[in-house]
Structure formats: C-alpha cells, structure tokens
Write a protein that holds these residues in place. Structure first.
Motif, PDB file in Angstrom:
ATOM      1  N   SER A 129       0.837  -1.192   0.113  1.00 16.45           N
ATOM      2  CA  SER A 129      -0.268   0.119   0.210  1.00 16.45           C
ATOM      3  C   SER A 129       0.760   1.248  -0.035  1.00 16.45           C
ATOM      4  O   SER A 129       0.469   2.409  -0.423  1.00 16.45           O
ATOM      5  N   PHE A 130       2.176   1.084   0.466  1.00 16.34           N
ATOM      6  CA  PHE A 130       2.816   2.462   0.597  1.00 16.34           C
ATOM      7  C   PHE A 130       3.670   2.464  -0.831  1.00 16.34           C
ATOM      8  O   PHE A 130       3.972   3.897  -1.057  1.00 16.34           O
ATOM      9  N   ILE A 225      -7.745  -2.562   0.281  1.00 22.21           N
ATOM     10  CA  ILE A 225      -7.859  -3.640   1.203  1.00 22.21           C
ATOM     11  C   ILE A 225      -7.176  -3.153   2.252  1.00 22.21           C
ATOM     12  O   ILE A 225      -7.615  -3.344   3.627  1.00 22.21           O
ATOM     13  N   ASP A 226      -6.049  -2.286   2.088  1.00 22.29           N
ATOM     14  CA  ASP A 226      -5.141  -1.874   3.449  1.00 22.29           C
ATOM     15  C   ASP A 226      -5.998  -0.843   4.173  1.00 22.29           C
ATOM     16  O   ASP A 226      -5.722  -0.787   5.158  1.00 22.29           O
ATOM     17  N   GLU A 227      -6.656   0.037   3.312  1.00 24.71           N
ATOM     18  CA  GLU A 227      -7.727   1.025   4.000  1.00 24.71           C
ATOM     19  C   GLU A 227      -8.616   0.580   4.631  1.00 24.71           C
ATOM     20  O   GLU A 227      -9.268   1.438   5.526  1.00 24.71           O
ATOM     21  N   ALA A 232     -14.205  -3.871   3.806  1.00 26.13           N
ATOM     22  CA  ALA A 232     -14.262  -4.094   2.363  1.00 26.13           C
ATOM     23  C   ALA A 232     -14.813  -5.020   1.646  1.00 26.13           C
ATOM     24  O   ALA A 232     -15.328  -6.140   2.162  1.00 26.13           O
ATOM     25  N   SER A 233     -15.295  -4.692   0.559  1.00 25.78           N
ATOM     26  CA  SER A 233     -16.066  -5.690  -0.257  1.00 25.78           C
ATOM     27  C   SER A 233     -15.694  -5.374  -1.974  1.00 25.78           C
ATOM     28  O   SER A 233     -15.175  -4.303  -2.202  1.00 25.78           O
ATOM     29  N   LEU A 234     -15.682  -6.516  -2.752  1.00 24.38           N
ATOM     30  CA  LEU A 234     -15.376  -6.566  -4.008  1.00 24.38           C
ATOM     31  C   LEU A 234     -16.132  -5.507  -4.842  1.00 24.38           C
ATOM     32  O   LEU A 234     -15.937  -4.727  -5.694  1.00 24.38           O
ATOM     33  N   TYR A 235     -17.709  -5.658  -4.411  1.00 26.64           N
ATOM     34  CA  TYR A 235     -18.619  -4.655  -4.984  1.00 26.64           C
ATOM     35  C   TYR A 235     -18.244  -3.193  -4.838  1.00 26.64           C
ATOM     36  O   TYR A 235     -18.515  -2.513  -5.667  1.00 26.64           O
ATOM     37  N   GLU A 236     -17.901  -2.871  -3.793  1.00 26.66           N
ATOM     38  CA  GLU A 236     -17.419  -1.547  -3.368  1.00 26.66           C
ATOM     39  C   GLU A 236     -16.132  -1.192  -4.224  1.00 26.66           C
ATOM     40  O   GLU A 236     -15.953  -0.091  -4.753  1.00 26.66           O
ATOM     41  N   LEU A 263      -7.295 -12.225  -0.608  1.00 29.73           N
ATOM     42  CA  LEU A 263      -6.360 -11.351  -0.358  1.00 29.73           C
ATOM     43  C   LEU A 263      -7.042 -10.474   1.014  1.00 29.73           C
ATOM     44  O   LEU A 263      -6.063 -10.047   1.828  1.00 29.73           O
ATOM     45  N   LEU A 264      -8.211 -10.363   1.082  1.00 34.32           N
ATOM     46  CA  LEU A 264      -8.847  -9.548   2.180  1.00 34.32           C
ATOM     47  C   LEU A 264      -8.552 -10.309   3.434  1.00 34.32           C
ATOM     48  O   LEU A 264      -8.260  -9.748   4.626  1.00 34.32           O
ATOM     49  N   GLN A 265      -8.840 -11.558   3.460  1.00 31.07           N
ATOM     50  CA  GLN A 265      -8.532 -12.458   4.682  1.00 31.07           C
ATOM     51  C   GLN A 265      -7.052 -12.385   5.011  1.00 31.07           C
ATOM     52  O   GLN A 265      -6.841 -12.184   6.266  1.00 31.07           O
ATOM     53  N   GLU A 266      -6.219 -12.404   4.048  1.00 33.76           N
ATOM     54  CA  GLU A 266      -4.761 -12.457   4.460  1.00 33.76           C
ATOM     55  C   GLU A 266      -4.362 -11.128   5.332  1.00 33.76           C
ATOM     56  O   GLU A 266      -3.588 -11.098   6.240  1.00 33.76           O
TER      57      GLU A 266
END
Length: 323
Positions: A129-130, A225-227, A232-236, A263-266
C-alpha cells in the motif's frame, strides 16, 4: 575502534568448512533434490527477514531460492550470472532477485564483503500500500509475489551514490553486526523504508530488465484492502474503479492467483497477529476490529491459517523480543 569492515573480515564457521572441504555443502542450504535454497535453513519460525554475510572463497553453482533475495556489495565486488546475463556489482550496488530466477556466483575474495538479505514473500504484503506510485519496482514485486506465472526476474540498482539508500543499508549492517532485542524490529522497518527508497530511485535501475505486469487495478486493490479492510467488499471496489465486479474478480484472480476474498482475509489476519501481540484487547474484540462479527468463524480461519489458536499465538509471541 574496530570498524564494520574489520568486523566482517574474519572467517565464519561456514567459510571454515568451505576452505577445509573445498566444496559447497548442499545439505546446509536445502533439503530438496534441486538446488533451491530454503528460507527455513536460516530464518527462525515466525521471522520474515534475515541479513547475513555471503560466504566467500568458492563458486556457488546454479541455484534458486524460495524467498526474495537481495545482494548488497558492502565492499569489493560481486560477479554472478543471473538467468542468462553476466552481472558484476560494484561497491554500494545491489540486486534484487525473485524466487523464480536461477543464478550462480563466482567466488569472492577476502575483502569482497557481500550482504545477503533473505526476505519472505509475505513481508511485501505489508508494504504494497505504500508503493502507490506505478513503476518497475512495484511491478517486479507484484509479479514475484502474486503473479500467476513463475517469471524469473531481477532488478539491478546502480545506487552507490544514493546517500539515502546507503544510509539505510549501513544501518541494517550495523544491526546485523551488533544485534540487540530490538534489531529484528529495526531491520523490518529499515527494509520497508529501503523498498520505498528503491521505488523512488528508478533512475538508478539498470535499464535492461523486462517486467511484464503493470496493472493499475491490482495496485488499487491492495491500497483499498489496506485502508478499508474492516468493511471492504469486491462490489465497493468495483464501484470505485467503475468496472463490473465480475470482470474485476477475474483480473484479480488471473494476476494474483488469489480471489479478492483470499487477499482480504490475508490482510485481516496479518492485522489480527499485530493486535494479539501489541495490545491487550480480547480476542473477540480483535475479531470485530478486523471485520469479523462471527467470532467462531474468525477462530476457525485463524487456526487454519497459522496452525494455532489466537490465544496460544498471543502467549507464544507476546513475551518474545520484538520481531
């Protein structure tokens, strides 16, 4: 006062064996039939980064790694063949190799001091994310960590005159030579800062590397995802990118080899680990903080991912020196 170079000149036990037996002890580096150097031969469990002095006095035969490696020339020079290309690094230069590329190294002399960085691929998820400016270094990392095809790649940085890069590298060498309880934590921070500096110093890259993946959607996915990991959701995300969610889902899967949900779960589990070690929050509260209202589900996926329960993980790591 003895300087860093003088401290690194004496023989290591590894080098003493090399001089005695005049060959590379393959079992020291790998348990596999192919010569793939394994991170677990050097890294303690739960550790993502280690730096060590490269062994001198003998040619290293063609090999790969199961981790990301950096070679930094602290003193002297380093000759190696990476893929099909001969590369000679001079003092102050470094090369980053992904886990898919083969290389072989010519024997180093007494005053050729090379520092090897052993970095688990999982570490880079922390800093994606950086690296929010598109460029070759970001693409290299995405290819190496999340690429669906095993592309052998490397980056050669001619950064000997870059003061900011050299300062960070020297700090890490100092931590290696004079470790204390906070050295691992310091090195992780320095490596993260180094990645950002290298991303900014694209002008120091040798221009002959060819990188395949440069996908803005993937960069934005990791940043999102980081923010927004809690909600988070795929639809958003698809709405933000103004793309159909099914198309975005296919692109993420193709480019990373993982679904958006994985990826979100990780990322959520990485944050859960940090909160378990760095806070006294109840596990149920941590589950809610990272986006899981169903505690039983959080408990189940944590145990499946880390092979231990949240409470056992906390007890094991909370009393240890910072990692």
């Amino acid at each position: 006062m003895v300087g860093l170079l003088e401290k690194m000149l004496p023989l290591t036990e590894e080098e003493k064996d090399i001089l005695e037996y005049r060959r590379v002890m393959k079992a020291r580096y790998t348990s596999k039939q192919q010569f793939i150097i394994e991170a677990n031969k050097f890294l303690a469990p739960g550790t993502e980064i280690m730096i060590r002095k490269h062994t001198r006095f003998i040619d290293f035969p063609p090999h790969r790694h199961d981790y990301i490696e950096m070679n930094y020339v602290y003193n002297g020079s380093l000759k190696q063949t990476i893929g099909d290309r001969a590369v000679e690094l001079q003092k102050g230069e470094l090369v980053v190799l992904n886990q898919h590329i083969e290389h072989e190294i010519e024997a180093c002399g007494t005053e050729d001091i090379i520092i090897n960085f052993i970095i688990q691929p999982s570490f880079f998820n922390y800093i994606f994310s950086f690296l929010n400016v598109e460029g070759p270094f970001y693409s290299f990392l995405i290819d190496s960590i999340h690429g669906s095809e095993p592309l052998g790649q490397f980056l050669y940085f001619k950064c000997a005159k870059e003061a900011s890069v050299q300062q960070l590298l020297r700090k890490m060498v100092e931590e290696m030579m004079e470790p204390d309880a906070y050295s691992q934590a310091s090195i992780k921070l320095y490596v993260g800062m180094l990645m950002i500096e290298l991303a900014k110093k694209a002008n120091t890259l040798d221009g002959k590397q060819k990188l395949s993946l440069h996908n803005q959607w993937i960069r934005q996915t990791f940043a999102y995802i980081d923010e927004q990991y809690k909600h988070a959701s795929l639809y958003e995300l698809a709405k933000r990118l103004n793309q159909p969610h099914y198309l975005l889902s296919k692109v993420i899967k193709k480019q990373t080899g993982k679904t958006f949900k994985a990826l979100l779960q990780e990322r959520r589990l990485d944050i859960a680990k940090e909160l378990l070690v760095q806070s006294d929050l109840p596990v149920s509260v941590i589950a809610q903080e990272i986006g899981y209202d169903n505690f039983s589900y959080f408990y189940q996926i944590f145990k499946k991912h880390f092979h231990t329960t949240p409470l056992v993980y906390r007890k094991k790591h909370a009393s240890s020196p910072p990692q």
